[in-house]
Write a protein that holds these residues in place. Structure first.
Motif, PDB file in Angstrom:
ATOM      1  N   PRO A 196      30.615 -56.103  34.069  1.00 18.47           N
ATOM      2  CA  PRO A 196      31.575 -57.186  33.794  1.00 18.47           C
ATOM      3  C   PRO A 196      32.480 -56.890  32.608  1.00 18.47           C
ATOM      4  CG  PRO A 196      29.427 -58.099  34.293  1.00 18.47           C
ATOM      5  CD  PRO A 196      29.234 -56.610  34.158  1.00 18.47           C
ATOM      6  N   LEU A 197      31.954 -56.230  31.585  1.00 17.83           N
ATOM      7  CA  LEU A 197      32.773 -55.876  30.422  1.00 17.83           C
ATOM      8  C   LEU A 197      33.801 -54.807  30.780  1.00 17.83           C
ATOM      9  CD1 LEU A 197      30.002 -55.772  27.667  1.00 17.83           C
ATOM     10  CD2 LEU A 197      31.712 -57.569  28.046  1.00 17.83           C
ATOM     11  N   THR A 221      34.970 -47.753  29.108  1.00 23.27           N
ATOM     12  CA  THR A 221      36.331 -48.280  29.058  1.00 23.27           C
ATOM     13  C   THR A 221      37.257 -47.355  28.269  1.00 23.27           C
ATOM     14  OG1 THR A 221      35.507 -50.541  29.198  1.00 23.27           O
ATOM     15  CG2 THR A 221      37.728 -50.256  28.347  1.00 23.27           C
ATOM     16  N   ALA A 222      36.763 -46.833  27.155  1.00 27.39           N
ATOM     17  CA  ALA A 222      37.588 -45.942  26.331  1.00 27.39           C
ATOM     18  C   ALA A 222      38.004 -44.699  27.099  1.00 27.39           C
ATOM     19  CB  ALA A 222      36.834 -45.560  25.065  1.00 27.39           C
ATOM     20  N   ALA A 282      27.763 -50.937  24.210  1.00 28.76           N
ATOM     21  CA  ALA A 282      28.239 -49.593  23.866  1.00 28.76           C
ATOM     22  C   ALA A 282      28.548 -48.795  25.124  1.00 28.76           C
ATOM     23  CB  ALA A 282      27.198 -48.873  23.015  1.00 28.76           C
ATOM     24  N   LEU A 283      27.723 -48.951  26.143  1.00 26.05           N
ATOM     25  CA  LEU A 283      27.979 -48.271  27.416  1.00 26.05           C
ATOM     26  C   LEU A 283      29.319 -48.696  27.982  1.00 26.05           C
ATOM     27  CD1 LEU A 283      26.873 -46.465  29.741  1.00 26.05           C
ATOM     28  CD2 LEU A 283      25.876 -48.543  30.715  1.00 26.05           C
ATOM     29  N   ALA A 284      29.555 -50.011  28.034  1.00 21.85           N
ATOM     30  CA  ALA A 284      30.825 -50.516  28.566  1.00 21.85           C
ATOM     31  C   ALA A 284      31.998 -50.075  27.697  1.00 21.85           C
ATOM     32  CB  ALA A 284      30.772 -52.040  28.648  1.00 21.85           C
ATOM     33  N   SER A 339      38.850 -54.828  31.335  1.00 20.94           N
ATOM     34  CA  SER A 339      39.976 -53.922  31.098  1.00 20.94           C
ATOM     35  C   SER A 339      40.454 -53.249  32.377  1.00 20.94           C
ATOM     36  CB  SER A 339      39.576 -52.848  30.080  1.00 20.94           C
ATOM     37  OG  SER A 339      39.236 -53.426  28.839  1.00 20.94           O
ATOM     38  N   PHE A 340      39.518 -53.032  33.328  1.00 17.33           N
ATOM     39  CA  PHE A 340      39.860 -52.338  34.570  1.00 17.33           C
ATOM     40  C   PHE A 340      39.305 -53.133  35.756  1.00 17.33           C
ATOM     41  CE2 PHE A 340      39.836 -49.115  31.271  1.00 17.33           C
ATOM     42  CZ  PHE A 340      41.017 -48.421  31.521  1.00 17.33           C
ATOM     43  N   PRO A 341      40.001 -54.198  36.127  1.00 17.77           N
ATOM     44  CA  PRO A 341      39.473 -55.093  37.167  1.00 17.77           C
ATOM     45  C   PRO A 341      39.293 -54.429  38.524  1.00 17.77           C
ATOM     46  CG  PRO A 341      41.736 -55.665  36.571  1.00 17.77           C
ATOM     47  CD  PRO A 341      41.272 -54.694  35.558  1.00 17.77           C
TER      48      PRO A 341
END
Length: 384
Positions: free
Chosen positions: A224-225, A336-337, A330-332, A229-231
Motif C-alpha cells: 500500500p505504501l 519506491t526510491a 523501510a522496504l516500501a 507513489s506508483f499506483p
C-alpha cells in the motif's frame, strides 16, 4: 542420466524432495554444467512422488536426468537404509552427494555399506529451533561429519553451524551455488500477456515458495505504501506453496489484490526477472538465496532484508539495497526510491551482472564440485 562418456565421474545425488527450493533448483542448473566439468549424475529422491514434492521433476527430466523416488517419508522407516543401499549400488556411482537434512542423516551409513564415499551439503543457516527439530538437525550434522566433505553454500551458513555445533571441522568447506549465465542474461524481455500488466507499469518480483518466513507477507504489507507513489505498480509472486490462500486473503484485506499477481510455478523465471523493474526478498532466513543470484545475473537490482547470507549476494548501495528485518516501511521506502530512479537501477543492474560473472559462474561451480567428488573418490580407493 547426463552422459559424458565412460570415463566420467558418476555421482548419485540424494535429496529429500523435489519441492520448489534453492537446493532443488541448483540441481537443475547443475545438470547442464556437469558434462563439461567431468561428471554425470542421477537423482534419488527420499520422499514419495506428489504434486508439492515433485515440482522440479519436469525440469530435471527435460535435462535428461534420471530420477527415482525411494518413498522414504520418515527417518525411522525400517526400509530406509536397505532402500538407500540398493539405490547406491544400482546407480553404479563413484560418489554419493546428499542434499538437505534427511539425506545427510541417512546417506552416509547407506553409502558406507555400499562401499562408497559421501559428500553432504547443507543449504540453510543454523537458527534456534524447537527441541525436536534441533535434535534432528544435530543428528544430521553428526552423521554428515563422517562423510568425506561437508559443503555449505555460504560463509554465513558454515559459521552458523560452527557456532551451533562446536566449531568447524577439517572436512567442512564453502562452495557457493551458481546459475547458468547463458540462461539468466541481461537481454530485454516483456511480461507475459496473461499477466495483463499495462505498458510502462513497474513490476516488482519475488521468486520463491509461498511458505511462512519467506517474506511474501512483508512484501504485501509494504505494497500500500508503494502504491501511494506508483499506483499502477504490480507485485509479482512467482512460486506456489501452502501459504497461497492466506496471502490471497491478506492482499484482499489490504486492498491491493488487483495489483498483486500470483503466477504460480513457472518455467520462464529468467524472462520474468528480465522484464521486472526490481526484485524483492524480505525473508527471515537465507543461506545464499538462488533467486538473488538469478536477479544479479539478469542485471536486476534487489531490495532485501539484511540477514544471514543475503549480504553475501547483495552489496548494499551497489547491486541493491538492504533493509532491516521486519521494517515494512523501510522496504516500501527503498522500493519506491529505486522505482523512481531509473539511472540508479541501471547502474546497480550493471554492477550486479558483473558480480554474477565474477562469483557465480556455474561452469566454475561445477568444476569445484568435481574436485570435491575426486577427493571423495580418492579416499574410497585409498581405504580412508
Amino acid at each position: 542420466m547426463v552422459s559424458t562418456g565412460p570415463s566420467a565421474m558418476r555421482v548419485l545425488m540424494v535429496i529429500d524432495s523435489l519441492r520448489l527450493g534453492g537446493a532443488e533448483r541448483v540441481l537443475a542448473t547443475l545438470s547442464a554444467m556437469a558434462p563439461a566439468a567431468g561428471f554425470r549424475f542421477e537423482v534419488a529422491v527420499l520422499s514419495s512422488p506428489g504434486s508439492h514434492r515433485s515440482v522440479m521433476e519436469p525440469v530435471l527430466a527435460a535435462a535428461g536426468v534420471q530420477i527415482r523416488y525411494l518413498s522414504i517419508n520418515r527417518l525411522s522407516d525400517p526400509r530406509a537404509l536397505p532402500r538407500l543401499v540398493g539405490a547406491v549400488r544400482a546407480s553404479g556411482c563413484d560418489v554419493v552427494h546428499a542434499h538437505l537434512e534427511d539425506a545427510a542423516t541417512l546417506v552416509p551409513p547407506a553409502a558406507r555399506i555400499a562401499g562408497r564415499r559421501t559428500v553432504c551439503s547443507f543449504h540453510h543457516v543454523a537458527v534456534p529451533l524447537p527441541r525436536r527439530e534441533k535434535l534432528k538437525e544435530r543428528l544430521a550434522v553428526a552423521v554428515a561429519n563422517r562423510s568425506a566433505v561437508v559443503v555449505f553454500v555460504s560463509r554465513t551458513s558454515l559459521e552458523s553451524f560452527a557456532l551451533a555445533y562446536g566449531g568447524a571441522r577439517k572436512n567442512w568447506c564453502v562452495i557457493e551455488n551458481a546459475v547458468d549465465l547463458d540462461v539468466f542474461t541481461v537481454e530485454p524481455a516483456i511480461m507475459p500477456p496473461e499477466f495483463m500488466v499495462p505498458d510502462g507499469a513497474p513490476v516488482v518480483t519475488m521468486v520463491g515458495a509461498l511458505r511462512s518466513r519467506k517474506g511474501q507477507d512483508a512484501a504485501l504489507d509494504a505494497w500500500p505504501l508503494v502504491r501511494q507513489s506508483f499506483p499502477e505498480a504490480r507485485l509479482l509472486f512467482v512460486g506456489d506453496g501452502p501459504e497461497r490462500d492466506g496471502l490471497l486473503r491478506r492482499a484482499r484485506a489490504l486492498g491491493v489484490a488487483e495489483r498483486v499477481i500470483f503466477a504460480g510455478t513457472r518455467t520462464d523465471v529468467s524472462q520474468l526477472l528480465r522484464a521486472s523493474s526490481l526484485v524483492v526478498l524480505p525473508s527471515e532466513h537465507e543461506a545464499l538465496p538462488t533467486t538473488l543470484i538469478e536477479a544479479a545475473a539478469c542485471g536486476v537490482p534487489v531490495v532485501a532484508t539484511d540477514i544471514d547470507g543475503i549480504p553475501e549476494v547483495v552489496i548494499d548501495g551497489e547491486t541493491g539495497l538492504l533493509v532491516p528485518l521486519g521494517d515494512e516501511e523501510a522496504l516500501a521506502r527503498n522500493v519506491t526510491a529505486l522505482l523512481g530512479d531509473a539511472p540508479r537501477r541501471a547502474r546497480m543492474g550493471q554492477n550486479a551482472r558483473a558480480m554474477a560473472e565474477d562469483r557465480f559462474n556455474s561452469h566454475r561451480w561445477a568444476e569445484r564440485l568435481c574436485e570435491v567428488y575426486d577427493q571423495a573418490a580418492r579416499m574410497r580407493r585409498s581405504g580412508r
